[in-house]
Design a protein around this motif. Structure first.
Motif, PDB file in Angstrom:
ATOM      1  N   LEU A  67      29.307  30.383  41.187  1.00  0.00           N
ATOM      2  CA  LEU A  67      28.005  30.431  40.210  1.00  0.00           C
ATOM      3  C   LEU A  67      29.042  30.044  38.794  1.00  0.00           C
ATOM      4  O   LEU A  67      30.032  30.682  38.719  1.00  0.00           O
ATOM      5  CB  LEU A  67      27.627  31.639  40.104  1.00  0.00           C
ATOM      6  N   GLY A  71      25.872  29.417  34.320  1.00  0.00           N
ATOM      7  CA  GLY A  71      24.743  30.014  34.721  1.00  0.00           C
ATOM      8  C   GLY A  71      24.378  31.380  34.648  1.00  0.00           C
ATOM      9  O   GLY A  71      23.488  31.825  34.600  1.00  0.00           O
ATOM     10  N   ASP A 152      23.566  26.318  40.934  1.00  0.00           N
ATOM     11  CA  ASP A 152      23.792  27.249  40.680  1.00  0.00           C
ATOM     12  C   ASP A 152      23.053  28.437  41.502  1.00  0.00           C
ATOM     13  O   ASP A 152      23.656  29.243  42.049  1.00  0.00           O
ATOM     14  CB  ASP A 152      23.738  27.824  39.166  1.00  0.00           C
TER      15      ASP A 152
END
Length: 208
Positions: A67, A71, A152
């Motif tokens: 991630l 994000g 993401d």
């Protein structure tokens, strides 16, 4: 400097030590973890005065999930006020069956972003909704409600990604040796005087 009025190198020792501890635990590069720690602790408007060890664990968790920092920041922003949190919860519950307390998640987004990340992922994992079974429209809706990109969101939902950095932090001795750790991690690039001159010219002129 902004909190004490004094400059100190102590923060470098702490960043280096905790980045090294998390990097060793996750096999993510020291430089990557240290860079994200710096982004997190200097983003005071979003994260407040977060401790270095917590920022290091967040950076480790983001890398384990795949991630991006952007994000994660978007997700935190999405739940920082109750109206947005409640609206997103309603939409996520309707479409994906995700359940969590909007007020609690709002408080975590403002006060404990590390726990917020874990709770959010647990809520989606408990829903039983597999990313492989989602349509593109569902992914777009979910990513919009989460404040992140579709890529993401797909990484965030991968069940085989394991988060195991909770509680990881550097010892007092490691912090004391933080400056040495930082210098050990530096990439030494030997250059001649001519090469250094050219390097500095490029450094100045390239942005222009």
């Amino acid at each position: 400097i902004s909190t004490t009025g004094e400059a100190s190198t102590k923060i470098f020792d702490e960043i280096s030590a905790h980045a090294d501890a998390v990097a060793s635990h996750t096999d993510v590069s020291f430089q990557e973890i240290a860079g994200q720690i710096t982004e997190i602790i200097t983003d005071v408007e979003r994260f407040g005065n977060v401790q270095v060890e917590e920022a290091a664990r967040i950076a480790g968790a983001l890398n384990q999930l795949g991630l991006s920092y952007r994000g994660f920041g978007g997700m935190v922003d999405k739940f920082m006020n109750f109206d947005q949190a409640a609206e997103s919860l309603g939409n996520l519950t309707t479409v994906f069956g995700v359940h969590f307390d909007a007020m609690e998640m709002m408080q975590l987004a403002n006060e404990d972003q590390e726990e917020f990340l874990y709770r959010m992922r647990e809520a989606f994992m408990d829903s039983g909704k597999a990313i492989e079974d989602m349509t593109l429209a569902e992914k777009k809706l979910a990513s919009q409600q989460m404040g992140m990109s579709v890529q993401d969101f797909e990484n965030f939902m991968q069940e085989d990604r394991i988060l195991d950095v909770a509680g990881v932090e550097a010892s007092g001795d490691q912090v004391k040796k933080g400056f040495q750790t930082m210098t050990d991690q530096m990439v030494q690039v030997p250059r001649s005087a001519k090469e250094m001159e050219q390097f500095m010219q490029n450094k100045i002129m390239d942005p222009l």
